[in-house]
Design a protein around this motif. Structure first.
Motif, PDB file in Angstrom:
ATOM      1  N   ASP A 217       0.835  -1.216   0.000  1.00 39.09           N
ATOM      2  CA  ASP A 217       0.000   0.000   0.000  1.00 39.09           C
ATOM      3  C   ASP A 217       0.863   1.256   0.000  1.00 39.09           C
ATOM      4  N   LEU A 218       2.029   1.166   0.659  1.00 38.14           N
ATOM      5  CA  LEU A 218       2.916   2.339   0.674  1.00 38.14           C
ATOM      6  C   LEU A 218       3.572   2.564  -0.683  1.00 38.14           C
TER       7      LEU A 218
ATOM      8  N   ASN B 271       2.161   1.713  -3.482  1.00 39.20           N
ATOM      9  CA  ASN B 271       1.069   2.246  -4.308  1.00 39.20           C
ATOM     10  C   ASN B 271       0.898   3.743  -4.082  1.00 39.20           C
ATOM     11  N   LYS B 272       0.996   4.128  -2.815  1.00 35.28           N
ATOM     12  CA  LYS B 272       0.800   5.531  -2.461  1.00 35.28           C
ATOM     13  C   LYS B 272       1.890   6.389  -3.131  1.00 35.28           C
ATOM     14  N   ALA B 273       3.119   5.903  -3.053  1.00 31.42           N
ATOM     15  CA  ALA B 273       4.226   6.645  -3.652  1.00 31.42           C
ATOM     16  C   ALA B 273       4.042   6.747  -5.171  1.00 31.42           C
TER      17      ALA B 273
ATOM     18  N   LEU C 203       1.261   6.660  -6.795  1.00 27.05           N
ATOM     19  CA  LEU C 203       0.147   7.577  -7.077  1.00 27.05           C
ATOM     20  C   LEU C 203       0.608   9.031  -6.965  1.00 27.05           C
ATOM     21  N   GLU C 204       1.427   9.309  -5.961  1.00 31.33           N
ATOM     22  CA  GLU C 204       1.945  10.671  -5.806  1.00 31.33           C
ATOM     23  C   GLU C 204       2.752  11.095  -7.034  1.00 31.33           C
TER      24      GLU C 204
ATOM     25  N   PRO D 191      -7.220   4.820  -7.874  1.00 34.00           N
ATOM     26  CA  PRO D 191      -8.334   5.224  -7.013  1.00 34.00           C
ATOM     27  C   PRO D 191      -9.594   5.469  -7.841  1.00 34.00           C
TER      28      PRO D 191
END
Ligand SMILES: *[C@@H]1O[C@H](CO)[C@@H](O)[C@H](O)[C@H]1NC(C)=O
Ligand SMILES: *[C@@H]1O[C@H](CO)[C@@H](O)[C@H](O)[C@H]1NC(C)=O
Ligand SMILES: *[C@@H]1O[C@H](CO)[C@@H](O)[C@H](O)[C@H]1NC(C)=O
Length: 341
Positions: free
Chosen positions: A216-217, A219-221, A223-224, A312
């Motif tokens: 998830d981390l 993925n977050k990076a 996405l950023e 998302p």
């Protein structure tokens, strides 16, 4: 050994027997003896083609692996580069002090299993079917927490036994996040910087750990990066490494981190897998179609893509399940197409 002697006796006797036989039988005899002889020598070509051999030298073909990773693993420039670097260092450094330990992280369907499979095929051509490659799934092989003591002894005996038989053994542990911490501790001594343990050296072995931890981390990076309008390919390892180690460390449920694998630097490389975009899943679908001997068909690719979900919600950039459901979805579409024909 008895057979070996028999074969030798056979070869010696051959000239005396030969005149008594017609040419055909004689050549059959010679051929049989030669085959037997070959099968009995430990590293012969024939023996190694029929029965698998553990090659003394590391035969990994770096350029062939590179080509495979570049053409068949989609959207994972970081994982590809890290693994190539790891493998190159490992196979060209005779003075290495420990086995190679890779920890693969990322969401389901991003290619962790696929990369492991490609890698082992370059070490043992039979790949996952090789008797020198061992795949463990905690939920299948070590399902009961109450039996951890037994599993621990068993696992250690297996690793010891298999590495004694073949120093280039490969051990893959899938679903590390579901692995009991006690079992991870059982693997630890083998990963450490020991010359030998009870007369066995583990330095040529490879351990691969797969987990969703940190996914998830990552993925977050990713996405950023996307939101700031930067190219995916610009993401560098250093952008993810801190995220990964801090994030994974803090997650008490992620299995691996209960143990001191990280504390003691027993993992050589953390390999991040980025979430896949629509175009990457499209490439997986086309590759699967090609593997099935289907002609290229953009409509079919789009039809399968339509059934996938992306996150998302607002932007729909990354695939939920990556390439994991491609085969099953293609089965359904192929079935429908077959019925229409
Ligand atoms: C294995 O490597 C050694 C040197 O490291 C070499 O002398 C030997 O010929 C190699 N054997 C095979 C079968 O390639
Ligand atoms: C390694 O693989 C490449 C490309 O597949 C091939 O051309 C080359 O002959 C291989 N090298 C060895 C030593 O097997
Ligand atoms: C090697 O590992 C397998 C499990 O993958 C196990 O069944 C087998 O007994 C092991 N062999 C030795 C010699 O320990």
């Amino acid at each position: 050994m008895k057979l070996l002697n028999a074969a030798a006796a056979f070869l010696i006797l051959l000239p005396t027997l030969a005149p008594a036989l017609d040419p055909l039988s004689a050549s059959l005899l010679v051929a049989t003896a030669a085959v037997t002889w070959d099968l009995l020598s430990p590293q012969s070509w024939l023996r190694c083609s029929l029965l698998e051999c553990c090659h003394v030298n590391n035969t990994l073909n770096y350029s062939a692996l590179k080509v495979q990773l570049e053409s068949r693993l989609f959207g994972q420039h970081l994982a590809r580069d890290v693994v190539l670097k790891a493998v190159q260092g490992f196979s060209t450094n005779p003075g290495r002090k420990k086995p190679l330990a890779l920890s693969l992280h990322g969401w389901a369907g991003t290619g962790k299993n696929f990369l492991s499979q490609l890698l082992v095929e370059h070490i043992h051509p039979a790949g996952l079917r090789s008797k020198f490659v061992h795949l463990f799934l905690p939920t299948l092989h070590f399902p009961h927490d109450s039996q951890v003591k037994l599993y621990k002894d068993q696992l250690q005996a297996w690793i010891r036994g298999n590495v004694s038989a073949c120093p280039h053994s490969v051990f893959i542990f899938d679903e590390m996040d579901k692995m009991h911490p006690g079992l991870i501790d059982a693997i630890k001594p083998f990963l450490d910087y020991y010359e030998q343990i009870d007369g066995v050296s583990y330095r040529k072995a490879i351990f691969i750990f797969l987990s969703n931890a940190g996914g998830d981390l990552i993925n977050k990076a990713a996405l950023e990066f996307w939101l700031s309008g930067r190219q995916r390919e610009e993401i560098q390892l250093k952008d993810l490494e801190p995220v990964l180690s801090v994030g994974v460390f803090n997650n008490k449920n992620s299995g691996l981190w209960h143990s001191s694998l990280i504390d003691r630097n027993l993992i050589d490389y953390f390999v991040p897998f980025l979430p896949l975009e629509r175009r990457h899943v499209g490439l997986c679908i086309s590759a699967e179609m090609q593997a099935r001997g289907l002609p290229p068909d953009e409509r079919l690719v789009q039809a399968v893509l339509e059934e996938m979900t992306f996150f998302p919600r607002e932007q729909e950039i990354f695939s939920d399940k990556g390439c994991k459901t491609v085969q099953a979805k293609l089965d359904i579409h192929e079935g429908a197409a077959g019925a229409r024909r």
